[in-house]
Write a protein that holds these residues in place. Structure first.
Motif, short mmCIF file in Angstrom:
data_model
loop_
_atom_site.label_atom_id
_atom_site.label_comp_id
_atom_site.label_asym_id
_atom_site.label_seq_id
_atom_site.Cartn_x
_atom_site.Cartn_y
_atom_site.Cartn_z
N ALA A 149 23.43 -37.61 55.83
CA ALA A 149 24.24 -38.54 55.03
C ALA A 149 23.49 -39.85 54.94
O ALA A 149 22.79 -40.25 55.88
N ASN A 150 23.64 -40.52 53.82
CA ASN A 150 22.95 -41.79 53.64
C ASN A 150 23.82 -42.75 52.84
O ASN A 150 24.45 -42.37 51.85
N SER A 151 23.89 -43.99 53.32
CA SER A 151 24.67 -45.01 52.64
C SER A 151 24.13 -46.38 53.04
O SER A 151 23.49 -46.54 54.09
N ALA A 152 24.40 -47.36 52.22
CA ALA A 152 24.05 -48.73 52.57
C ALA A 152 24.99 -49.28 53.63
O ALA A 152 24.72 -50.33 54.23
N TYR A 153 26.08 -48.56 53.87
CA TYR A 153 27.07 -48.98 54.85
C TYR A 153 27.20 -47.92 55.95
O TYR A 153 26.62 -46.84 55.86
N ASP A 154 27.97 -48.24 56.98
CA ASP A 154 28.09 -47.36 58.14
C ASP A 154 28.93 -46.13 57.83
O ASP A 154 30.11 -46.24 57.47
N VAL A 155 28.32 -44.95 57.97
CA VAL A 155 29.05 -43.70 57.80
C VAL A 155 28.72 -42.77 58.97
O VAL A 155 27.75 -42.98 59.70
N GLY A 156 29.53 -41.75 59.15
CA GLY A 156 29.29 -40.73 60.16
C GLY A 156 29.58 -39.37 59.59
O GLY A 156 30.32 -39.23 58.60
N ILE A 157 29.00 -38.33 60.20
CA ILE A 157 29.23 -36.96 59.76
C ILE A 157 29.52 -36.08 60.97
O ILE A 157 28.97 -36.27 62.05
N ALA A 158 30.43 -35.13 60.78
CA ALA A 158 30.78 -34.17 61.83
C ALA A 158 30.98 -32.81 61.19
O ALA A 158 31.63 -32.70 60.14
N LEU A 159 30.46 -31.77 61.84
CA LEU A 159 30.58 -30.41 61.33
C LEU A 159 31.51 -29.62 62.24
O LEU A 159 31.32 -29.59 63.46
N TYR A 160 32.52 -28.98 61.63
CA TYR A 160 33.54 -28.26 62.38
C TYR A 160 33.49 -26.76 62.08
O TYR A 160 33.26 -26.35 60.94
N LYS A 161 33.75 -25.97 63.11
CA LYS A 161 33.96 -24.54 62.96
C LYS A 161 35.25 -24.21 63.70
O LYS A 161 35.31 -24.29 64.93
N GLN A 162 36.31 -23.89 62.96
CA GLN A 162 37.65 -23.67 63.50
C GLN A 162 38.07 -24.80 64.44
O GLN A 162 38.59 -24.59 65.52
N GLY A 163 37.84 -26.01 64.00
CA GLY A 163 38.30 -27.18 64.75
C GLY A 163 37.36 -27.65 65.83
O GLY A 163 37.55 -28.74 66.38
N GLN A 164 36.33 -26.87 66.15
CA GLN A 164 35.37 -27.27 67.17
C GLN A 164 34.20 -28.01 66.53
O GLN A 164 33.63 -27.55 65.54
N VAL A 165 33.84 -29.14 67.09
CA VAL A 165 32.70 -29.90 66.56
C VAL A 165 31.41 -29.21 67.00
O VAL A 165 31.14 -29.08 68.20
N VAL A 166 30.62 -28.76 66.04
CA VAL A 166 29.36 -28.08 66.35
C VAL A 166 28.15 -28.93 65.98
O VAL A 166 27.01 -28.57 66.31
N GLY A 167 28.37 -30.04 65.30
CA GLY A 167 27.31 -30.96 64.96
C GLY A 167 27.89 -32.32 64.66
O GLY A 167 28.98 -32.42 64.08
N TYR A 168 27.20 -33.39 65.07
CA TYR A 168 27.77 -34.72 64.91
C TYR A 168 26.65 -35.75 64.86
O TYR A 168 25.65 -35.64 65.60
N ALA A 169 26.79 -36.74 64.01
CA ALA A 169 25.83 -37.84 63.96
C ALA A 169 26.54 -39.11 63.51
O ALA A 169 27.19 -39.13 62.46
N ASP A 170 26.44 -40.15 64.32
CA ASP A 170 26.96 -41.46 63.97
C ASP A 170 26.26 -42.49 64.86
O ASP A 170 26.59 -42.63 66.03
N SER A 171 25.31 -43.17 64.29
CA SER A 171 24.50 -44.11 65.06
C SER A 171 25.22 -45.43 65.33
O SER A 171 24.77 -46.22 66.15
N PHE A 172 26.32 -45.69 64.62
CA PHE A 172 27.10 -46.92 64.74
C PHE A 172 26.33 -48.15 64.26
O PHE A 172 26.80 -49.26 64.41
N ILE A 173 25.15 -47.94 63.71
CA ILE A 173 24.33 -49.08 63.28
C ILE A 173 23.98 -48.98 61.81
O ILE A 173 24.18 -49.93 61.04
N THR A 174 23.44 -47.83 61.41
CA THR A 174 22.99 -47.66 60.03
C THR A 174 23.83 -46.62 59.30
O THR A 174 24.67 -45.96 59.90
N GLY A 175 23.57 -46.48 58.02
CA GLY A 175 24.25 -45.47 57.23
C GLY A 175 23.42 -44.23 57.01
O GLY A 175 23.73 -43.44 56.12
N THR A 176 22.38 -44.05 57.83
CA THR A 176 21.54 -42.86 57.72
C THR A 176 21.79 -41.97 58.93
O THR A 176 21.54 -42.37 60.07
N GLU A 177 22.33 -40.76 58.69
CA GLU A 177 22.70 -39.85 59.77
C GLU A 177 22.18 -38.45 59.46
O GLU A 177 22.12 -38.04 58.29
N SER A 178 21.81 -37.70 60.52
CA SER A 178 21.31 -36.34 60.30
C SER A 178 21.40 -35.54 61.59
O SER A 178 21.28 -36.09 62.70
#
Length: 530
Positions: A467-496
């Motif tokens: 995910a990419n933005s000029a502002y702060d964003v986060g991404i989370a991947l769910y499989k039946q409610g379980q988080v299997v991937g997550y990225a949120d640096s709390f600083i930039t809008g670039t997450e992977s």
């Protein structure tokens, strides 16, 4: 009669494990005949009660209070009762549904005897602890004389008219215990349910401020998923929730979700008129609705201290929503959700649009069934789909209720039939995939305007999500409610992040905006696979 946490029964702090070891260390149902003096068995009977103070609210004045002048005696049900001699437990039992108990014990020749009632039930297992006193169990006790055959014990509210008398503020942990016991037993009356042991934390030092919970800084009454425990406010002059039954059962409802059902709610602030992310709209609407259903009492009241003393706010789960009450009805409104749930439950004899009267059993079945296993996020769409698939009610009748609350005729867990709900899900038919969307910083991160979902099917290969933005964003991947991937640096809008997928499994990627620049801003998402 005296009240204290259980550790004080011994004059020293004990760990919970030590307390339980002592409580179960007397064979033969709790009787201890090793008295060193060959004493005579004695039988003690009585009743245990507590003051219940009704929390009142009037929609006409938008105010209310704790009505101490209307307090009534209620039985302390299923509570653990013990006869002690010093630190030794001579006999143990539980109170009946009427609060009655009977104990036979054999005292030693010397040593002070006491009857102690613990803020703890056995079926289901619930105990109220003092988080500011080494998590000791709250208890109240009375001395027993050598000739005692009957002893009634009462927990008073301790209110003097303008303040609490601390040494007489005994009812609080027992009121909390009884509200949660009521909630659990309601489900147990319609289904065979095994509830995991529950610890509830209450202290007269629990304040609505964040910080060290062991010092009472619990922020608000809440369920903590990470601890699987509940915290209840108790600070006089700030906020006391021990008699706010709906608040208590609302939090118990989150414990139910966490242990028997499922909640994908992101949490965070919420209130009337908010256009929420549908996960929290369902979670909080469910909490309000289930409290009204289980108590059962449709008028939800929450008291608090204000500049003019004790006051309250509330709402009626049975009352038709008004513009001032539910100004943004629909799938993103917690008010719409809690009224819909209550209407699904009750008979609605005076409401032409409500021809559904499910009772509690089917609601339980939906919560522990598809709502728990849905590949989608947990929303009102997954719950309604669960009910419809169970074929316990006319779909047309459910759709009439949905329309009443500005919801479309939901036909799937993905919200098909309601354009607003289905619109939060973007189907990804093939990879690689990329898109750019708009989030709105005028809203907090748990609102609809700051969230977008993307759904794709796993192929058994690794995927990289960015995910990419000029502002702060986060991404989370769910499989039946379980988080299997997550990225949120709390600083930039670039997450992977990259994860391995399971063949034919459905995944939901949630893009969340955290920036609040009070402007709309763009965010791009890409999902790739080698």
């Amino acid at each position: 009669m005296f009240s204290r946490t259980l550790s004080h029964l011994f004059g020293r702090a004990l760990t919970l494990g030590a307390l339980l070891a002592l409580a179960t260390g007397c064979p033969g149902g709790g009787d201890d005949d090793d008295d060193g003096g060959g004493g005579t068995p004695k039988t003690l009977t009585g009743q245990v009660t507590y003051d219940f103070v009704p929390a009142t609210y009037s929609s006409l004045t938008d105010s209310g209070t704790l009505a101490f002048n209307q307090a009534t005696k209620r039985p302390v049900r299923n509570a653990v009762v013990q006869v002690r001699q010093g630190s030794r437990i001579l006999a143990t039992t539980n109170t009946t549904e009427q609060g009655n108990y009977q104990l036979t014990y054999t005292p030693a020749a010397t040593g002070e005897l006491s009857l102690d009632v613990l803020a703890k039930t056995s079926s289901p297992q619930i105990q109220v602890e003092d988080n500011t006193d080494s998590n000791s169990i709250w208890a109240m006790g009375s001395s027993i004389t050598s000739t005692s055959t009957t002893l009634n014990v009462h927990a008073s509210h301790g209110w003097t008219g303008n303040a609490y008398e601390a040494s007489h503020r005994v009812a609080a942990p027992f009121a909390i215990l009884d509200s949660m016991y009521t909630a659990a037993r309601a489900f147990m009356a319609v289904r065979t349910v095994t509830f995991p042991a529950l610890k509830v934390n209450w202290s007269p030092d629990n304040v609505p401020q964040g910080g060290d919970k062991a010092a009472g800084f619990i922020s608000t009454s809440h369920f903590s998923p990470s601890e699987n425990e509940i915290y209840i406010l108790g600070k006089e002059g700030a906020d006391t929730d021990e008699f706010d039954s709906h608040v208590i059962v609302h939090e118990w409802g989150h414990y139910f979700e966490n242990n028997l059902s499922r909640s994908d709610s992101p949490g965070g602030p919420h209130g009337r008129g908010d256009i929420l992310d549908p996960r929290i709209a369902f979670g909080e609407g469910y909490g309000n609705g289930i409290a009204a259903i289980l108590l059962p009492e449709s008028l939800y009241v929450d008291t608090h201290w204000g500049p003019d003393g004790l006051t309250s706010f509330g709402f009626d789960a049975e009352t038709e929503p008004l513009d001032t009450d539910d100004p943004e009805p629909g799938v993103f409104s917690e008010t719409s959700v809690h009224r819909l749930l209550y209407d699904l439950y009750d008979s609605g004899t005076n409401e032409s649009y409500d021809q559904v009267a499910l009772g509690l059993g089917p609601i339980y079945d939906a919560l522990v069934g598809l709502q728990k296993t849905t590949p989608s996020m947990t929303t009102i769409a997954s719950f309604i789909t669960a009910l419809k698939e169970m074929k316990v009610v006319s779909n047309a009748s459910v759709d009439t209720l949905l329309a009443r609350y500005s919801m479309g005729p939901i036909t799937s867990v993905w919200g098909e039939g309601d354009s607003k709900m289905s619109g939060i899900y973007v189907g990804v038919s093939s990879l690689p995939y990329s898109t750019t969307g708009t989030l709105d910083g005028d809203y907090e991160s748990n609102k609809r305007a700051q969230n977008q979902y993307f759904v794709f099917t796993g192929k058994g290969s690794q995927v990289t999500v960015s995910a990419n933005s000029a502002y702060d964003v986060g991404i989370a991947l769910y499989k039946q409610g379980q988080v299997v991937g997550y990225a949120d640096s709390f600083i930039t809008g670039t997450e992977s992040f990259s994860v391995a997928t399971q063949t034919n499994a459905l995944y939901v990627l949630v893009l969340t905006g955290y920036e609040e620049p009070r402007v709309s801003y763009s965010a791009s998402v890409s999902i790739t696979s080698p």
